[in-house]
Design an enzyme around this catalytic site. Structure first.
Site, PDB file in Angstrom:
ATOM      1  N   HIS A  52      39.743  36.047  86.283  1.00 12.41           N
ATOM      2  CA  HIS A  52      40.913  36.409  85.466  1.00 12.41           C
ATOM      3  C   HIS A  52      41.870  35.233  85.268  1.00 12.41           C
ATOM      4  O   HIS A  52      42.928  35.409  84.667  1.00 12.41           O
ATOM      5  CB  HIS A  52      41.662  37.581  86.116  1.00 12.41           C
ATOM      6  CG  HIS A  52      41.023  38.893  85.849  1.00 12.41           C
ATOM      7  ND1 HIS A  52      39.932  39.341  86.571  1.00 12.41           N
ATOM      8  CD2 HIS A  52      41.289  39.859  84.937  1.00 12.41           C
ATOM      9  CE1 HIS A  52      39.573  40.530  86.114  1.00 12.41           C
ATOM     10  NE2 HIS A  52      40.374  40.868  85.120  1.00 12.41           N
ATOM     11  N   TYR A 100      50.083  43.158  79.438  1.00 12.78           N
ATOM     12  CA  TYR A 100      49.013  43.751  80.252  1.00 12.78           C
ATOM     13  C   TYR A 100      48.984  42.973  81.551  1.00 12.78           C
ATOM     14  O   TYR A 100      48.877  41.747  81.542  1.00 12.78           O
ATOM     15  CB  TYR A 100      47.687  43.610  79.513  1.00 12.78           C
ATOM     16  CG  TYR A 100      46.509  44.428  80.018  1.00 12.78           C
ATOM     17  CD1 TYR A 100      46.514  45.086  81.237  1.00 12.78           C
ATOM     18  CD2 TYR A 100      45.362  44.517  79.246  1.00 12.78           C
ATOM     19  CE1 TYR A 100      45.424  45.827  81.656  1.00 12.78           C
ATOM     20  CE2 TYR A 100      44.254  45.248  79.654  1.00 12.78           C
ATOM     21  CZ  TYR A 100      44.297  45.896  80.868  1.00 12.78           C
ATOM     22  OH  TYR A 100      43.207  46.620  81.282  1.00 12.78           O
ATOM     23  N   TRP A 147      32.642  41.537  78.558  1.00 16.62           N
ATOM     24  CA  TRP A 147      33.529  41.393  79.720  1.00 16.62           C
ATOM     25  C   TRP A 147      33.192  42.437  80.776  1.00 16.62           C
ATOM     26  O   TRP A 147      33.103  42.125  81.955  1.00 16.62           O
ATOM     27  CB  TRP A 147      34.990  41.493  79.285  1.00 16.62           C
ATOM     28  CG  TRP A 147      35.954  41.338  80.424  1.00 16.62           C
ATOM     29  CD1 TRP A 147      36.591  42.348  81.097  1.00 16.62           C
ATOM     30  CD2 TRP A 147      36.369  40.121  81.044  1.00 16.62           C
ATOM     31  NE1 TRP A 147      37.383  41.828  82.093  1.00 16.62           N
ATOM     32  CE2 TRP A 147      37.262  40.465  82.088  1.00 16.62           C
ATOM     33  CE3 TRP A 147      36.072  38.784  80.824  1.00 16.62           C
ATOM     34  CZ2 TRP A 147      37.866  39.501  82.894  1.00 16.62           C
ATOM     35  CZ3 TRP A 147      36.676  37.827  81.629  1.00 16.62           C
ATOM     36  CH2 TRP A 147      37.564  38.190  82.648  1.00 16.62           C
ATOM     37  N   TRP A 148      33.007  43.679  80.334  1.00 17.67           N
ATOM     38  CA  TRP A 148      32.642  44.728  81.293  1.00 17.67           C
ATOM     39  C   TRP A 148      31.356  44.366  82.025  1.00 17.67           C
ATOM     40  O   TRP A 148      31.253  44.535  83.231  1.00 17.67           O
ATOM     41  CB  TRP A 148      32.455  46.057  80.587  1.00 17.67           C
ATOM     42  CG  TRP A 148      33.707  46.717  80.104  1.00 17.67           C
ATOM     43  CD1 TRP A 148      35.010  46.370  80.386  1.00 17.67           C
ATOM     44  CD2 TRP A 148      33.772  47.850  79.253  1.00 17.67           C
ATOM     45  NE1 TRP A 148      35.866  47.221  79.750  1.00 17.67           N
ATOM     46  CE2 TRP A 148      35.137  48.146  79.060  1.00 17.67           C
ATOM     47  CE3 TRP A 148      32.812  48.647  78.647  1.00 17.67           C
ATOM     48  CZ2 TRP A 148      35.553  49.213  78.277  1.00 17.67           C
ATOM     49  CZ3 TRP A 148      33.235  49.715  77.869  1.00 17.67           C
ATOM     50  CH2 TRP A 148      34.585  49.984  77.683  1.00 17.67           C
TER      51      TRP A 148
END
Length: 107
Positions: A22, A41, A76-77
């Site tokens: 991240h 976010y 991304w998942w």
């Protein structure tokens, strides 16, 4: 703005790798979030339990939901799936929280 918060988890022992992935997130993913109305976010980690607390502000529920259909979100998942509990479609297992209190200064 619509506000949501939710809880996810990172697998034991995967915390450092989760953080590394991240910092930063992929620029294409960030651009997709912003183009779909995300104003802010953030994700925070409680290291003792592996719980992740996420908070997001966005402008439109349909735009927010549409993020899940983008190629970059799906990639991304998949990239993150080895680090955290996931659903059958590789999306993170997330439980939405009920907002109890909010204050926002207009100053």
């Amino acid at each position: 703005m619509i506000r949501k918060s939710f809880v996810m988890a990172v697998n034991a022992g995967a915390e450092k790798e989760y953080i590394r992935r991240h910092q930063p997130i992929w620029p294409e993913l960030e651009a997709t979030l912003i183009s779909h109305g995300v104003k802010c976010y953030s994700i925070s980690l409680l290291p003792e339990t592996g719980q992740l607390f996420a908070y997001v502000e966005f402008r439109d529920e349909a735009e927010w939901k549409a993020i899940a259909e983008t190629d970059v979100c799906r990639r991304w998942w998949s990239y993150m799936s080895e680090l955290m509990p996931t659903n059958a479609d590789q999306s993170p297992v997330a439980r939405e929280l009920t907002e109890i209190f909010h204050i926002e200064s207009k100053a």
